[in-house]
Design an enzyme around this catalytic site. Sequence first.
Site, short mmCIF file in Angstrom:
data_model
loop_
_atom_site.label_atom_id
_atom_site.label_comp_id
_atom_site.label_asym_id
_atom_site.label_seq_id
_atom_site.Cartn_x
_atom_site.Cartn_y
_atom_site.Cartn_z
N ASN A 59 0.82 -1.43 -0.03
CA ASN A 59 0.08 -0.04 -0.01
C ASN A 59 0.77 1.37 0.14
OD1 ASN A 59 0.24 -1.46 2.54
ND2 ASN A 59 -0.30 0.32 3.45
N CYS B 63 1.76 9.06 11.89
CA CYS B 63 1.75 9.76 13.20
C CYS B 63 1.12 8.73 14.24
CB CYS B 63 0.58 10.69 13.29
SG CYS B 63 1.22 12.12 12.63
#
Length: 396
Positions: free
Chosen positions: A158, A333
């Site tokens: 991905n 994050c």
Amino acid sequence: MNLPIYFDNHATTRIDPRVLQAMMPCLTEAYGNAASRSHSFGWTADHAVENARAQVARLLSATSKDIVFTSGATESNNLAIKGAVEAARADHPELRPHILTQATEHKAVLDVFHWLEKQGCRITILPVARDGRIRLEDLLTAIDDEKPLLVSIMAANNEIGTLQPFDDIGRLCHDRGILFHTDAAQAAGKIPLDVNRSHIDLLSISGHKIYGPKGVGALYVRRRNPRVALAEQMHGGGHERGMRSGTLNVPGIVGLGAACEIAAAEMSQESARLAALRNRLESRLESALDRAHVNGSREHRLPGNLNMTFDHVDGESLMMGLKDVAVSSGSACTSAAIEPSHVLRAIGLTDEAAHSSIRFGLGRFNTEEEIDYVADRLVDVVHKLRELSPEYADIT
Ligand SMILES: Cc1ncc(COP(=O)(O)O)c(C=O)c1O
């Protein structure tokens, strides 16, 4: 051309209007429960689900009975891997199965492996080469060392779009009686897949990666040669051949089916168009910028993927400078900090290089005009950021 521009089609895709149109009746008048056997509302819903099952199966060259609907690829991966391990342990709870995967998998596979390790499984996580592909020699050594119950290796990554050699992996596993699961969330609808040719026993897909709705996916579960046993992860009314209980998401399933049918019909044309757009973006960036590198395999790659590192530029600042373009950076994050992507680290990038990387995910609705706009903007922003970089000034 409309702004903002969406180049983040690996994260999710816009629903195709034809998919939405196919779903609409199930959201309005055809609202029956597909498990209701006593009236026409139920029969209509069931018919729509079975039609979708056939559409999904055709995309994978599978048969309808092998398709189990789920809520997405995360659930399909969980069901495939935990389900296979639990089924193997059903009669032998003392078993500590060996299961094998590789370093650039999505967290929806890696975290399942880590969880199963805590439940007593032995896990192997193979490294990848610089191009993001596993080495078949490594796989052979690991499986000959200790035969695993299951090998889980994604079809396409991905982040860097790298395609794994899944035909070879399937053959190796099949010859040795090892189950082969592949997470095809990014590959399905983008490259041809055939579960029989590739000896795939379990395969995960997701609706929202292929211009279908979110919250729906499927797991292909082989029923013959070999028959794959899975322990259900969701207990209840025994839907989906007992493998996944819960009232079926009829509109979502119909949308997934329509998305698969469109993908199957348009794949070859669409992938040629996307590869041409991607190559245009890549060559424009490479010719205008020094110290810009393509990550992953150039040869074995999804047509709409481009992942590049721009040395001496911080990816987050680059994205700030490209406010009207949706892309992703090589940083993720977490609650604690901004972490470098585990995929870019696995192919040998330093933390710094990972933080200087951008993923472009091109899709069905992107145009050449958008490519040229993004290339111009990006070159401009990279030049401006490098002007501020003392390191870059030192080396040039
Ligand atoms: C390779 C891969 N596997 C699994 C997933 C998870 O899919 P879903 O959002 O359908 O749970 C994604 C989506 O980010 C993915 O790219």
